[in-house]
Design a protein around this motif. Sequence first.
Motif, PDB file in Angstrom:
ATOM      1  N   ALA A   1       0.831  -1.199   0.000  1.00  0.00           N
ATOM      2  CA  ALA A   1       0.000   0.000   0.000  1.00  0.00           C
ATOM      3  C   ALA A   1       0.870   1.255   0.000  1.00  0.00           C
ATOM      4  CB  ALA A   1      -0.905   0.005   1.223  1.00  0.00           C
ATOM      5  N   ILE A   2       0.481   2.200  -0.846  1.00  0.00           N
ATOM      6  CA  ILE A   2       1.118   3.519  -0.890  1.00  0.00           C
ATOM      7  C   ILE A   2       0.048   4.536  -0.560  1.00  0.00           C
ATOM      8  CG2 ILE A   2       2.309   5.196  -2.331  1.00  0.00           C
ATOM      9  CD1 ILE A   2       3.238   2.818  -4.077  1.00  0.00           C
ATOM     10  N   CYS A   3       0.224   5.243   0.532  1.00  0.00           N
ATOM     11  CA  CYS A   3      -0.799   6.200   0.957  1.00  0.00           C
ATOM     12  C   CYS A   3      -1.120   7.183  -0.154  1.00  0.00           C
ATOM     13  CB  CYS A   3      -0.345   6.937   2.212  1.00  0.00           C
ATOM     14  SG  CYS A   3      -0.504   5.958   3.715  1.00  0.00           S
ATOM     15  N   GLY A   4      -2.424   7.360  -0.408  1.00  0.00           N
ATOM     16  CA  GLY A   4      -2.872   8.306  -1.414  1.00  0.00           C
ATOM     17  C   GLY A   4      -2.957   7.749  -2.823  1.00  0.00           C
ATOM     18  N   TYR A   5      -2.458   6.545  -3.046  1.00  0.00           N
ATOM     19  CA  TYR A   5      -2.402   5.946  -4.385  1.00  0.00           C
ATOM     20  C   TYR A   5      -3.342   4.753  -4.418  1.00  0.00           C
ATOM     21  CZ  TYR A   5      -0.380   3.991  -8.661  1.00  0.00           C
ATOM     22  OH  TYR A   5      -0.184   3.506  -9.928  1.00  0.00           O
ATOM     23  N   TYR A   6      -4.558   4.965  -4.932  1.00  0.00           N
ATOM     24  CA  TYR A   6      -5.582   3.946  -4.772  1.00  0.00           C
ATOM     25  C   TYR A   6      -5.276   2.617  -5.481  1.00  0.00           C
ATOM     26  CZ  TYR A   6      -7.618   4.987  -9.405  1.00  0.00           C
ATOM     27  OH  TYR A   6      -7.818   5.142 -10.744  1.00  0.00           O
ATOM     28  N   PRO A   7      -4.557   2.595  -6.623  1.00  0.00           N
ATOM     29  CA  PRO A   7      -4.299   1.271  -7.240  1.00  0.00           C
ATOM     30  C   PRO A   7      -3.452   0.336  -6.377  1.00  0.00           C
ATOM     31  CG  PRO A   7      -3.986   3.028  -8.847  1.00  0.00           C
ATOM     32  CD  PRO A   7      -4.092   3.685  -7.498  1.00  0.00           C
ATOM     33  N   SER A   8      -2.812   0.879  -5.338  1.00  0.00           N
ATOM     34  CA  SER A   8      -1.940   0.038  -4.531  1.00  0.00           C
ATOM     35  C   SER A   8      -2.690  -0.681  -3.412  1.00  0.00           C
ATOM     36  CB  SER A   8      -0.795   0.868  -3.939  1.00  0.00           C
ATOM     37  OG  SER A   8      -1.283   1.813  -3.004  1.00  0.00           O
ATOM     38  N   PHE A   9      -3.973  -0.407  -3.260  1.00  0.00           N
ATOM     39  CA  PHE A   9      -4.780  -1.035  -2.211  1.00  0.00           C
ATOM     40  C   PHE A   9      -5.645  -2.142  -2.814  1.00  0.00           C
ATOM     41  CE2 PHE A   9      -4.289   1.585   1.629  1.00  0.00           C
ATOM     42  CZ  PHE A   9      -3.560   2.644   1.110  1.00  0.00           C
ATOM     43  N   GLY A  10      -5.614  -3.323  -2.199  1.00  0.00           N
ATOM     44  CA  GLY A  10      -6.320  -4.462  -2.767  1.00  0.00           C
ATOM     45  C   GLY A  10      -7.678  -4.755  -2.176  1.00  0.00           C
ATOM     46  N   SER A  11      -7.944  -4.297  -0.958  1.00  0.00           N
ATOM     47  CA  SER A  11      -9.219  -4.586  -0.296  1.00  0.00           C
ATOM     48  C   SER A  11      -9.974  -3.279  -0.087  1.00  0.00           C
ATOM     49  CB  SER A  11      -8.983  -5.259   1.051  1.00  0.00           C
ATOM     50  OG  SER A  11      -8.337  -6.505   0.871  1.00  0.00           O
ATOM     51  N   TRP A  12     -11.268  -3.293  -0.442  1.00  0.00           N
ATOM     52  CA  TRP A  12     -12.074  -2.080  -0.399  1.00  0.00           C
ATOM     53  C   TRP A  12     -13.421  -2.349   0.258  1.00  0.00           C
ATOM     54  CZ3 TRP A  12     -10.600   2.728  -2.298  1.00  0.00           C
ATOM     55  CH2 TRP A  12      -9.368   2.743  -2.978  1.00  0.00           C
ATOM     56  N   GLY A  13     -13.922  -1.341   0.934  1.00  0.00           N
ATOM     57  CA  GLY A  13     -15.288  -1.394   1.422  1.00  0.00           C
ATOM     58  C   GLY A  13     -16.255  -1.000   0.315  1.00  0.00           C
ATOM     59  N   GLN A  14     -17.543  -0.987   0.660  1.00  0.00           N
ATOM     60  CA  GLN A  14     -18.574  -0.711  -0.335  1.00  0.00           C
ATOM     61  C   GLN A  14     -18.796   0.780  -0.549  1.00  0.00           C
ATOM     62  OE1 GLN A  14     -19.150  -1.281   2.801  1.00  0.00           O
ATOM     63  NE2 GLN A  14     -20.765   0.161   3.414  1.00  0.00           N
ATOM     64  N   GLY A  15     -18.282   1.596   0.343  1.00  0.00           N
ATOM     65  CA  GLY A  15     -18.420   3.046   0.224  1.00  0.00           C
ATOM     66  C   GLY A  15     -19.596   3.582   1.011  1.00  0.00           C
ATOM     67  N   THR A  16     -19.474   4.843   1.426  1.00  0.00           N
ATOM     68  CA  THR A  16     -20.564   5.530   2.115  1.00  0.00           C
ATOM     69  C   THR A  16     -20.645   6.956   1.564  1.00  0.00           C
ATOM     70  OG1 THR A  16     -21.483   6.090   4.299  1.00  0.00           O
ATOM     71  CG2 THR A  16     -19.096   6.255   4.068  1.00  0.00           C
ATOM     72  N   GLN A  17     -21.865   7.396   1.292  1.00  0.00           N
ATOM     73  CA  GLN A  17     -22.073   8.694   0.659  1.00  0.00           C
ATOM     74  C   GLN A  17     -21.987   9.809   1.691  1.00  0.00           C
ATOM     75  OE1 GLN A  17     -22.754   9.537  -2.740  1.00  0.00           O
ATOM     76  NE2 GLN A  17     -22.494  11.645  -1.974  1.00  0.00           N
ATOM     77  N   VAL A  18     -21.214  10.835   1.347  1.00  0.00           N
ATOM     78  CA  VAL A  18     -21.149  12.070   2.139  1.00  0.00           C
ATOM     79  C   VAL A  18     -21.599  13.212   1.235  1.00  0.00           C
ATOM     80  CG1 VAL A  18     -19.633  13.715   3.298  1.00  0.00           C
ATOM     81  CG2 VAL A  18     -19.328  11.247   3.659  1.00  0.00           C
ATOM     82  N   THR A  19     -22.615  13.926   1.677  1.00  0.00           N
ATOM     83  CA  THR A  19     -23.115  15.075   0.925  1.00  0.00           C
ATOM     84  C   THR A  19     -23.087  16.298   1.821  1.00  0.00           C
ATOM     85  OG1 THR A  19     -24.570  13.640  -0.378  1.00  0.00           O
ATOM     86  CG2 THR A  19     -25.033  16.009  -0.413  1.00  0.00           C
ATOM     87  N   VAL A  20     -22.377  17.322   1.360  1.00  0.00           N
ATOM     88  CA  VAL A  20     -22.280  18.565   2.113  1.00  0.00           C
ATOM     89  C   VAL A  20     -23.023  19.631   1.316  1.00  0.00           C
ATOM     90  CG1 VAL A  20     -20.762  20.235   3.223  1.00  0.00           C
ATOM     91  CG2 VAL A  20     -20.023  17.853   2.952  1.00  0.00           C
ATOM     92  N   SER A  21     -24.143  20.033   1.853  1.00  0.00           N
ATOM     93  CA  SER A  21     -25.001  20.966   1.121  1.00  0.00           C
ATOM     94  C   SER A  21     -25.927  21.679   2.087  1.00  0.00           C
ATOM     95  CB  SER A  21     -25.831  20.204   0.083  1.00  0.00           C
ATOM     96  OG  SER A  21     -26.751  21.069  -0.564  1.00  0.00           O
ATOM     97  N   SER A  22     -26.241  22.919   1.738  1.00  0.00           N
ATOM     98  CA  SER A  22     -27.210  23.671   2.537  1.00  0.00           C
ATOM     99  C   SER A  22     -28.609  23.510   1.965  1.00  0.00           C
ATOM    100  CB  SER A  22     -26.808  25.139   2.595  1.00  0.00           C
ATOM    101  OG  SER A  22     -26.670  25.671   1.289  1.00  0.00           O
TER     102      SER A  22
END
Length: 125
Positions: A104-125
């Motif tokens: 793993a290389i911090c900040g470099y996504y191709p170097s990471f092999g295991s991923w979660g499903q993701g969670t949506q963050v929305t910042v809006s007024s």
Amino acid sequence: QVQLVESGGGLVQPGGSLRLSCTASGVALDYYVIGWFRQAPGKEREGVSCMGSSAGSTYYADSVKGRFTISRDIAKNTVYLQMNSLKPEDTGVYYCAADVPGVAICGYYPSFGSWGQGTQVTVSS
């Protein structure tokens, strides 16, 4: 592979806060490099923060320094991303990812092999 589950996303007003959680099953997270990434519609996935297997080693993208904090609870096998002073440009799907040191290389996504499903963050007024 490491099984990862994110939680904690949601809708928040500008200036607000959220805490994301990334919980692993089957393995001890403190042996892994854990990264947080985000992806906005039409944009490439970008590194947000990262923690090495040694908890003293952390990384933050310039865009989030001073606002986001990564931390780890070994007993809960969970890594957190505390996000304060949120801005509309922080909107996106946030993913946690894991891989072993030396791969793993911090900040470099191709170097990471295991991923979660993701969670949506929305910042809006």
